[in-house]
Design an enzyme around this catalytic site. Structure first.
Site, short mmCIF file in Angstrom:
data_model
loop_
_atom_site.label_atom_id
_atom_site.label_comp_id
_atom_site.label_asym_id
_atom_site.label_seq_id
_atom_site.Cartn_x
_atom_site.Cartn_y
_atom_site.Cartn_z
N HIS A 307 -1.32 4.87 -8.61
CA HIS A 307 -2.35 5.45 -7.74
C HIS A 307 -3.40 4.41 -7.46
CE1 HIS A 307 -5.24 8.29 -6.10
NE2 HIS A 307 -4.21 9.07 -5.92
N ASP A 364 2.05 13.84 -7.24
CA ASP A 364 3.29 14.15 -6.52
C ASP A 364 4.51 14.16 -7.43
OD1 ASP A 364 2.22 14.52 -4.05
OD2 ASP A 364 2.15 12.38 -3.63
N1 CMC Z 1 6.81 1.51 -8.83
C1 CMC Z 1 6.93 0.20 -9.22
N2 CMC Z 1 5.93 -0.70 -9.14
C2 CMC Z 1 4.76 -0.29 -8.63
C3 CMC Z 1 4.56 1.05 -8.20
C4 CMC Z 1 5.63 1.95 -8.33
N3 CMC Z 1 5.51 3.23 -7.94
N4 CMC Z 1 3.30 1.18 -7.74
C5 CMC Z 1 2.72 -0.01 -7.86
N5 CMC Z 1 3.60 -0.90 -8.40
C6 CMC Z 1 3.33 -2.30 -8.76
C7 CMC Z 1 3.29 -3.19 -7.53
O1 CMC Z 1 4.55 -3.73 -7.23
C8 CMC Z 1 2.29 -4.24 -7.95
O2 CMC Z 1 2.92 -5.10 -8.83
P1 CMC Z 1 2.51 -6.69 -8.86
O3 CMC Z 1 1.07 -6.69 -9.31
O4 CMC Z 1 3.46 -7.31 -9.82
O5 CMC Z 1 2.67 -7.17 -7.44
C9 CMC Z 1 1.26 -3.43 -8.78
O6 CMC Z 1 2.01 -2.34 -9.33
C10 CMC Z 1 0.07 -2.93 -7.97
O7 CMC Z 1 0.56 -2.19 -6.86
P2 CMC Z 1 -0.22 -2.02 -5.49
O8 CMC Z 1 0.76 -1.64 -4.42
O9 CMC Z 1 -1.09 -3.21 -5.26
O10 CMC Z 1 -1.16 -0.78 -5.84
P3 CMC Z 1 -1.97 0.06 -4.80
O11 CMC Z 1 -3.14 0.57 -5.54
O12 CMC Z 1 -2.22 -0.72 -3.57
O13 CMC Z 1 -0.93 1.23 -4.44
C11 CMC Z 1 0.28 3.26 -4.47
C12 CMC Z 1 -1.00 2.51 -4.92
C13 CMC Z 1 0.10 4.75 -4.76
C14 CMC Z 1 0.48 3.09 -2.95
C15 CMC Z 1 1.50 2.65 -5.23
O14 CMC Z 1 1.32 2.81 -6.62
C16 CMC Z 1 2.84 3.28 -4.80
O15 CMC Z 1 3.44 2.83 -3.85
N6 CMC Z 1 3.28 4.36 -5.53
C17 CMC Z 1 4.49 5.07 -5.13
C18 CMC Z 1 4.16 6.04 -3.99
C19 CMC Z 1 3.40 7.26 -4.46
O16 CMC Z 1 3.75 7.87 -5.46
N7 CMC Z 1 2.37 7.62 -3.69
C20 CMC Z 1 1.59 8.84 -3.94
C21 CMC Z 1 0.18 8.55 -4.33
S1 CMC Z 1 -0.60 10.00 -5.03
C22 CMC Z 1 -0.74 11.10 -3.72
C23 CMC Z 1 -1.84 10.73 -2.82
O17 CMC Z 1 -3.01 10.85 -3.21
O18 CMC Z 1 -1.54 10.35 -1.68
#
Ligand code: CMC
Length: 429
Positions: A307, A364
């Site tokens: 998140h 989710d």
């Molecule tokens: N599975 C594997 N690796 C992950 C995941 C995941 N679900 N989420 C983040 N990472 C890794 C990512 O690859 C990165 O690794 P590194 O530092 O080695 O490059 C690190 O964790 C940080 O990720 P980020 O994309 O920079 O984090 P963010 O804060 O920009 O993204 C997120 C947050 C929710 C978009 C992301 O965690 C994600 O894609 N999760 C899966 C989709 C999901 O479940 N979304 C629903 C969010 S909750 C409902 C809502 O409020 O919308």
């Protein structure tokens, strides 16, 4: 003296006022920075940028705290109803019994949609995603209520739009499902409460009686409450940004619905279930999918994990996990997908990759299991999220308008070509 920060730029000191919120969150006010220095700030994805001051929702991602108008999400999910929470978010206080009855009755009275809205359904392909239909039909309300686009609506007219939107979204949402299935559409019933009426419109057939199960009504209330607001996330910021151009409530919320549909945002609940089904179909080896999620050469992500703001735990996920257990037990359902979900959660929570990156199950991760248990089809999951998030979008849109916030207009750092002369087409290589 008010607290301020000092920025030294080219040997010159610039004072930046410090803004403090009621929960002691602090921000530098950089509103005048460009005028003073010619500099803007750069923060891709707004990871560290406060776009507004808001009195609606408090969220502390480090501590796993979520409160609507000061009330803890745990108490609201346990003791309140979705309509009461909607009132709380939109009007800023818990309603008296009379206020709640009036709000609820008003919504009930407006659940019918214009008959011409029915005809619009005929124009969509039968396999259209329900979110495409939902966003289009919510936007179409501006055509049925053209006065809603006025930037100078009275308080009474704004309240009427709020009521109409809260009421009609449930009918439109249920009809998108019925239409996709090729089933006859059910008209709303005024003798039912909000959640019961929605379930009736979704699952009732003219040919047989549908018994509304109070346990399902209670689970639905809880799910909608947990989704009702989440401060300045992607869809809510979209609603505020669109609304800041004085766009109508319906148009702004329609834009928010499209933002929510993205798989990184609300669309994740559908993706979670599809992922669990894919793991099941593949033989159920969760470690294989954990490995894929960690592999930098594989674009696979563990949907429902991670998140942007919760870096400890998502308080909504805790409540939903328990609700999923309760609903499945109450309905006597033994869902093999729940077992896969539990295994995945266990594996991820003990894996260094997920621990290091503070990746925990989000809201989710478990909501899809409950939706599935109560009979909501996978493609409708994000519609359910939209139904829940609506009061938050309305509250944020209304707050933005009442505070007379300026039109949203971010800056950029240009990285393209510098000036060059036009070359005629025959002289280009
Ligand atoms: N599975 C594997 N690796 C992950 C995941 C995941 N679900 N989420 C983040 N990472 C890794 C990512 O690859 C990165 O690794 P590194 O530092 O080695 O490059 C690190 O964790 C940080 O990720 P980020 O994309 O920079 O984090 P963010 O804060 O920009 O993204 C997120 C947050 C929710 C978009 C992301 O965690 C994600 O894609 N999760 C899966 C989709 C999901 O479940 N979304 C629903 C969010 S909750 C409902 C809502 O409020 O919308």
């Amino acid at each position: 003296m008010a607290e301020s920060a000092e920025l030294i730029l080219d040997g010159k000191s610039i004072s930046l006022p410090v803004i403090e919120g009621t929960e002691h969150e602090k921000a530098f006010d950089i509103g005048k920075l460009r005028d003073q220095t010619g500099y803007v700030t750069l923060d891709s994805g707004y990871k560290n940028t406060g776009a507004t001051k808001s009195a609606i929702t408090f969220l502390d991602g480090e501590e796993g705290i979520l409160r609507y108008r000061g009330y803890p999400i745990e108490q609201l999910a346990e003791q309140s109803s979705f309509i009461e929470v909607a009132y709380l978010l939109i009007y800023g206080k818990l309603p008296t019994q009379a206020e709640l009855d009036n709000f609820s009755n008003q919504i009930t009275k407006h659940t019918l949609v214009h008959e011409d809205v029915r005809k619009i359904f005929d124009g969509f392909p039968s396999a259209a995603h329900p979110m495409a239909i939902l966003s289009s039909l919510i936007c179409s309300l501006t055509a049925f209520y053209p006065e809603s686009v006025s930037p100078d609506l009275s308080k009474e007219d704004t309240d009427l739009n709020v009521i109409r939107l809260m009421a009609k979204i449930s009918t439109i949402a249920a009809w998108t499902y019925k239409n996709n299935m090729g089933h006859p559409l059910n008209y709303p019933r005024n003798d039912l409460d909000y959640c019961s009426n929605f379930l009736y419109m979704m699952f009732s057939f003219p040919t047989e009686k549908y018994d509304i199960d109070p346990r399902i009504v209670s689970a639905l209330n809880k799910l909608l409450i947990l989704h009702a607001d989440h401060e300045q996330n992607c869809s809510t910021s979209t609603v505020r940004l669109v609304g800041s151009a004085n766009a109508s409530l319906y148009g702004s919320v329609s834009a928010g619905i499209n933002a929510l549909w993205g798989p990184l945002h609300g669309g994740a609940n559908q993706e979670v279930l599809e992922m669990l089904q894919a793991i099941q179909k593949d033989g159920g080896d969760t470690s294989k999918f954990i490995a894929k999620a960690k592999d930098k050469n594989d674009s696979f992500r563990l949907m429902g994990f991670g998140h942007r703001v919760y870096k400890n735990f998502d308080p909504r996920a805790k409540i939903i996990k328990k609700a999923a257990d309760d609903v499945l037990a109450a309905l006597g359902i033994d869902d093999p997908l729940l077992k896969i979900a539990q295994e995945l959660e266990q594996a991820a929570l003990t894996d260094e990759y997920f621990i290091e990156r503070k990746l925990y199950p989000n809201v989710d991760f478990y909501s899809g299991i409950i939706y599935r248990a109560i009979g909501i089809p996978t493609e409708m999951f994000t519609v359910m999220f939209a139904l829940g998030r609506l009061p938050g979008w309305i509250a944020q849109w209304k707050e933005m308008r009442e505070n007379k916030e300026p039109i949203g207009r971010p800056r950029q750092i240009y990285t393209g070509e510098t000036e060059r002369d036009y070359v005629s087409i025959d002289a280009r290589s």
